[in-house]
Each structure stands twice: as C-alpha cells, then as structure tokens.
Scaffold this motif. Structure first.
Motif, short mmCIF file in Angstrom:
data_model
loop_
_atom_site.label_atom_id
_atom_site.label_comp_id
_atom_site.label_asym_id
_atom_site.label_seq_id
_atom_site.Cartn_x
_atom_site.Cartn_y
_atom_site.Cartn_z
N ALA A 1 86.89 -49.17 19.91
CA ALA A 1 86.35 -48.10 19.07
C ALA A 1 85.15 -47.43 19.73
O ALA A 1 84.89 -46.25 19.51
CB ALA A 1 85.96 -48.67 17.70
N VAL A 2 84.43 -48.19 20.53
CA VAL A 2 83.28 -47.61 21.25
C VAL A 2 83.75 -46.48 22.17
O VAL A 2 83.08 -45.45 22.29
CB VAL A 2 82.55 -48.70 22.07
N TRP B 1 86.29 -44.54 21.68
CA TRP B 1 86.57 -43.38 20.83
C TRP B 1 85.26 -42.66 20.49
O TRP B 1 85.20 -41.44 20.44
CB TRP B 1 87.28 -43.83 19.54
N GLY B 2 84.21 -43.43 20.23
CA GLY B 2 82.91 -42.83 19.92
C GLY B 2 82.37 -42.01 21.07
O GLY B 2 81.83 -40.91 20.88
N VAL B 3 82.51 -42.54 22.28
CA VAL B 3 82.07 -41.81 23.47
C VAL B 3 82.83 -40.49 23.57
O VAL B 3 82.25 -39.44 23.88
CB VAL B 3 82.28 -42.65 24.74
N CYS B 4 84.13 -40.53 23.31
CA CYS B 4 84.95 -39.33 23.42
C CYS B 4 84.57 -38.28 22.38
O CYS B 4 84.60 -37.08 22.65
CB CYS B 4 86.43 -39.68 23.29
N GLU B 5 84.24 -38.71 21.17
CA GLU B 5 83.83 -37.77 20.12
C GLU B 5 82.63 -36.96 20.58
O GLU B 5 82.54 -35.74 20.35
CB GLU B 5 83.50 -38.52 18.83
N THR B 6 81.68 -37.61 21.23
CA THR B 6 80.51 -36.91 21.73
C THR B 6 80.84 -36.06 22.95
O THR B 6 80.40 -34.91 23.07
CB THR B 6 79.40 -37.92 22.10
N CYS C 1 92.40 -39.14 22.71
CA CYS C 1 92.45 -40.59 22.55
C CYS C 1 93.77 -40.97 21.91
O CYS C 1 94.21 -40.33 20.95
CB CYS C 1 91.30 -41.07 21.67
N LEU D 1 81.17 -46.00 7.47
CA LEU D 1 80.02 -45.56 8.24
C LEU D 1 79.29 -44.47 7.46
O LEU D 1 79.89 -43.46 7.12
CB LEU D 1 80.45 -45.02 9.61
N THR E 1 76.25 -41.79 7.58
CA THR E 1 75.29 -41.11 8.44
C THR E 1 74.30 -40.35 7.57
O THR E 1 74.55 -40.08 6.40
CB THR E 1 76.00 -40.12 9.38
#
Length: 206
Positions: free
Chosen positions: A115-116, A118-123, A134, A194, A196
C-alpha cells in the motif's frame, strides 16, 4: 435536518477492451523475486529488457510489489527504488504491480507494505506528465499485463478472481438516499479508515 449522502471510493468491474501491444514496443521490467512480472510481460511483448534499456522504453513495469512475504523487510528499499524509477523514466508509462494491497477473498489482511507504493504513486501523479498506473492482483497471471493494456484510461486497477475492477465514487449505503441525517452520523463500515485534516470539522467530529 439537511439531507446528505455519504460517498466512498470503491471498486467496480470494468469491461475489457481487447488491446494488442505494438510489435516494436520496448518494455523495461524491474523484476520481483518470483519472476512473475517478467514472465507475464514477455508473454505479451517481444522486446523486453531488465534494468537499464539501450533505447527509451515505451513502458516500465515495476514488479517488486508482488513479493508479499518479503514486502515488510524490504519496504523502505522498494520505495526508494520506485522513486528512482519514476525520476529516471519521467516521460514513460510506468506500471506498478502489487499483490493483496486490498483485502479480498484470498487474503483478509491487506499488504500494507504494498500500500505504501500506491501512496507514493498517488503523490507522483501530481508531478508527472506520463501515465502512472497501479495494478493490484490476488493471484499473478496474464491479467498482470492485460489489465493495464486493455484499460488505458484507468490509473488504478484491481484484479480479483479474474475480474478487472477500477475505482469509482459510490454512495456509502444506497439506503441512505433521501435520508434525513447528516453524513457524519452515518455508521462506518468495518475496516481501516484514513481521516485527513485532523484539526478540521471532520477530525473534531471523529
């Protein structure tokens, strides 16, 4: 009381549009330990290299996210490797493959290390002009490649029991349509949530 409907990001099956890759397409594979990424890519493309290509590639396939068992131990290195790939191939379509990032019928616990990625890709999508997609699968196979080839307009895909799914915004509960309740009072579904903006209205309410 004002009527509102809560929404969530969910997965919905998408129809596959058969797509054949160009015969001269060059693909660079960053392999996973099992070799699944390389095998599936080679079954669809004839010009496949590992590592640095001799010419500018059309696609870069990042496969280490498929290694679920070793994911936690190598999570930090994988993130660094992915960031390096995104920088080196800024104008090339990059495909990031993961396994079990989202709970499914074969694995109830999500692969948080994947999942990390995927998070990098979102940014990273905010900073890239080229496509970054992804693909999460429950079982490696041909759809590792066929999914993103057949759905060129999607940047996030999931393959569960042989069905390709894409992310869509859907009502949290269809029964709440027209209900007279504020959306913050809608009971949450089981799972990880999550939140935010922790100091805003939503964060204070939770």
């Amino acid at each position: 009381c004002e009527s509102r409907v809560a929404y969530k990001l969910d997965w919905d099956a998408v129809e596959a549009v058969p797509t054949l890759p160009r015969d001269d397409a060059v693909v660079v594979v960053i392999p996973d330990a099992s070799g699944e990424a390389e095998r599936t890519v080679r079954s669809r493309f004839s010009r496949v290299t590992l590592g640095e290509p001799g010419t500018a590639p059309d696609y870069v396939v990042f496969g280490p996210g498929l290694d679920v068992d070793a994911a936690v131990k190598t999570a930090e290195k994988r993130v660094a490797d992915l960031i390096s790939v995104l920088k080196r191939f800024d104008s090339t379509t990059v495909v990031v493959l993961t396994r079990h990032v989202f709970p499914d019928t074969k694995r109830a616990v999500p692969n948080l290390a994947g999942a990390v990625l995927w998070g990098v890709c979102e940014t990273a999508r905010l900073e890239r002009h080229a496509r970054l997609v992804c693909v999460d699968v429950d079982t490696p196979g041909p759809l590792l490649t066929d999914s993103w080839l057949a759905h060129a307009s999607e940047d996030a895909l999931r393959v569960v029991d042989g069905v390709v799914q894409a992310q869509r915004i859907v009502p949290l509960d269809a029964r709440l349509h027209g209900a007279s309740r504020k959306w913050l009072n809608v009971p949450s579904e089981p799972g990880v949530v999550l939140v935010t903006g922790g100091t805003g209205a939503l964060g204070l309410a939770v």
